[in-house]
Write a protein that holds these residues in place. Structure first.
Motif, mmCIF file in Angstrom:
data_model
loop_
_atom_site.group_PDB
_atom_site.id
_atom_site.type_symbol
_atom_site.label_atom_id
_atom_site.label_comp_id
_atom_site.label_asym_id
_atom_site.label_seq_id
_atom_site.Cartn_x
_atom_site.Cartn_y
_atom_site.Cartn_z
ATOM 1 N N MET A 1 76.817 30.582 103.184
ATOM 2 C CA MET A 1 75.783 31.022 104.098
ATOM 3 C C MET A 1 75.660 30.081 105.295
ATOM 4 S SD MET A 1 73.842 33.444 104.504
ATOM 5 C CE MET A 1 72.286 34.148 104.793
ATOM 6 N N LYS A 2 75.856 28.777 105.068
ATOM 7 C CA LYS A 2 75.759 27.830 106.175
ATOM 8 C C LYS A 2 76.874 28.053 107.192
ATOM 9 C CE LYS A 2 73.290 24.149 103.872
ATOM 10 N NZ LYS A 2 73.284 22.744 103.487
ATOM 11 N N ASN A 3 78.059 28.415 106.692
ATOM 12 C CA ASN A 3 79.167 28.671 107.609
ATOM 13 C C ASN A 3 78.878 29.868 108.504
ATOM 14 O OD1 ASN A 3 80.638 26.538 106.637
ATOM 15 N ND2 ASN A 3 81.756 27.778 105.161
ATOM 16 N N LEU A 4 78.212 30.866 107.945
ATOM 17 C CA LEU A 4 77.862 32.046 108.723
ATOM 18 C C LEU A 4 76.864 31.690 109.824
ATOM 19 C CD1 LEU A 4 78.398 35.066 108.937
ATOM 20 C CD2 LEU A 4 76.472 35.433 107.402
ATOM 21 N N ASN A 5 75.913 30.811 109.529
ATOM 22 C CA ASN A 5 74.956 30.367 110.541
ATOM 23 C C ASN A 5 75.644 29.583 111.653
ATOM 24 O OD1 ASN A 5 72.792 31.534 109.256
ATOM 25 N ND2 ASN A 5 72.263 29.688 108.118
ATOM 26 N N ILE A 6 76.642 28.799 111.307
ATOM 27 C CA ILE A 6 77.401 28.057 112.321
ATOM 28 C C ILE A 6 78.141 29.029 113.225
ATOM 29 C CG2 ILE A 6 79.307 26.444 112.678
ATOM 30 C CD1 ILE A 6 78.446 25.118 110.012
ATOM 31 N N VAL A 7 78.745 30.043 112.638
ATOM 32 C CA VAL A 7 79.475 31.046 113.420
ATOM 33 C C VAL A 7 78.522 31.801 114.338
ATOM 34 C CG1 VAL A 7 80.798 33.186 113.261
ATOM 35 C CG2 VAL A 7 81.335 31.277 111.758
ATOM 36 N N PHE A 8 77.360 32.202 113.812
ATOM 37 C CA PHE A 8 76.385 32.912 114.644
ATOM 38 C C PHE A 8 75.893 32.038 115.792
ATOM 39 C CE2 PHE A 8 75.019 35.950 111.047
ATOM 40 C CZ PHE A 8 75.983 36.873 111.450
ATOM 41 N N SER A 9 75.682 30.772 115.548
ATOM 42 C CA SER A 9 75.242 29.866 116.607
ATOM 43 C C SER A 9 76.330 29.704 117.667
ATOM 44 C CB SER A 9 74.885 28.498 116.030
ATOM 45 O OG SER A 9 73.776 28.591 115.193
ATOM 46 N N ALA A 10 77.568 29.611 117.249
ATOM 47 C CA ALA A 10 78.667 29.468 118.196
ATOM 48 C C ALA A 10 78.837 30.740 119.037
ATOM 49 C CB ALA A 10 79.959 29.140 117.459
ATOM 50 N N VAL A 11 78.728 31.885 118.394
ATOM 51 C CA VAL A 11 78.837 33.154 119.128
ATOM 52 C C VAL A 11 77.676 33.303 120.109
ATOM 53 C CG1 VAL A 11 78.724 35.664 118.858
ATOM 54 C CG2 VAL A 11 80.202 34.324 117.377
ATOM 55 N N THR A 12 76.477 32.919 119.694
ATOM 56 C CA THR A 12 75.324 32.974 120.586
ATOM 57 C C THR A 12 75.509 32.035 121.770
ATOM 58 O OG1 THR A 12 73.900 33.492 118.715
ATOM 59 C CG2 THR A 12 72.815 32.741 120.713
ATOM 60 N N ALA A 13 76.104 30.875 121.550
ATOM 61 C CA ALA A 13 76.368 29.949 122.646
ATOM 62 C C ALA A 13 77.337 30.561 123.660
ATOM 63 C CB ALA A 13 76.918 28.633 122.104
ATOM 64 N N VAL A 14 78.376 31.187 123.168
ATOM 65 C CA VAL A 14 79.350 31.819 124.068
ATOM 66 C C VAL A 14 78.706 32.972 124.836
ATOM 67 C CG1 VAL A 14 81.490 33.155 124.139
ATOM 68 C CG2 VAL A 14 81.343 31.115 122.720
ATOM 69 N N LEU A 15 77.913 33.772 124.145
ATOM 70 C CA LEU A 15 77.244 34.889 124.823
ATOM 71 C C LEU A 15 76.213 34.395 125.833
ATOM 72 C CD1 LEU A 15 76.787 37.407 121.883
ATOM 73 C CD2 LEU A 15 78.412 37.523 123.777
ATOM 74 N N GLY A 16 75.541 33.303 125.541
ATOM 75 C CA GLY A 16 74.614 32.712 126.498
ATOM 76 C C GLY A 16 75.332 32.245 127.745
ATOM 77 N N LEU A 17 76.484 31.637 127.560
ATOM 78 C CA LEU A 17 77.287 31.199 128.712
ATOM 79 C C LEU A 17 77.767 32.392 129.530
ATOM 80 C CD1 LEU A 17 78.459 28.636 130.011
ATOM 81 C CD2 LEU A 17 80.499 29.008 128.649
ATOM 82 N N LEU A 18 78.229 33.435 128.859
ATOM 83 C CA LEU A 18 78.688 34.627 129.569
ATOM 84 C C LEU A 18 77.558 35.327 130.316
ATOM 85 C CD1 LEU A 18 81.210 36.205 127.051
ATOM 86 C CD2 LEU A 18 81.715 35.092 129.222
ATOM 87 N N SER A 19 76.396 35.391 129.704
ATOM 88 C CA SER A 19 75.271 36.031 130.398
ATOM 89 C C SER A 19 74.792 35.175 131.561
ATOM 90 C CB SER A 19 74.127 36.298 129.427
ATOM 91 O OG SER A 19 73.557 35.093 128.984
#
Length: 67
Positions: free
Chosen positions: A1-19
């Motif tokens: 479950m912790k790995n999934l949270n890390i992945v979600f945080s990384a994806v959110t960071a990339v999407l924040g940069l793109l937006s």
């Protein structure tokens, strides 16, 4: 479950940069400098995109270190 949270945080960071860069690259705002979309909206989207990126990246790093 912790790995999934890390992945979600990384994806959110990339999407924040793109937006954040969207108004200046692939979703251009109008070119008239005195218009609201150019003078207010584009910088606001950039600031919030960078803020989302920084918070999400920090969260991903913190979760990675706790792992």
């Amino acid at each position: 479950m912790k790995n999934l949270n890390i992945v979600f945080s990384a994806v959110t960071a990339v999407l924040g940069l793109l937006s954040g860069i969207a108004p200046y690259t692939f979703a251009k705002v109008c070119s008239m400098p005195k218009m609201h979309c150019h003078a207010v909206t584009a910088p606001t989207v950039l600031v919030f995109g960078i803020l989302i990126f920084v918070i999400s990246a920090a969260q991903a790093v913190i979760l990675w270190k706790k792992r």
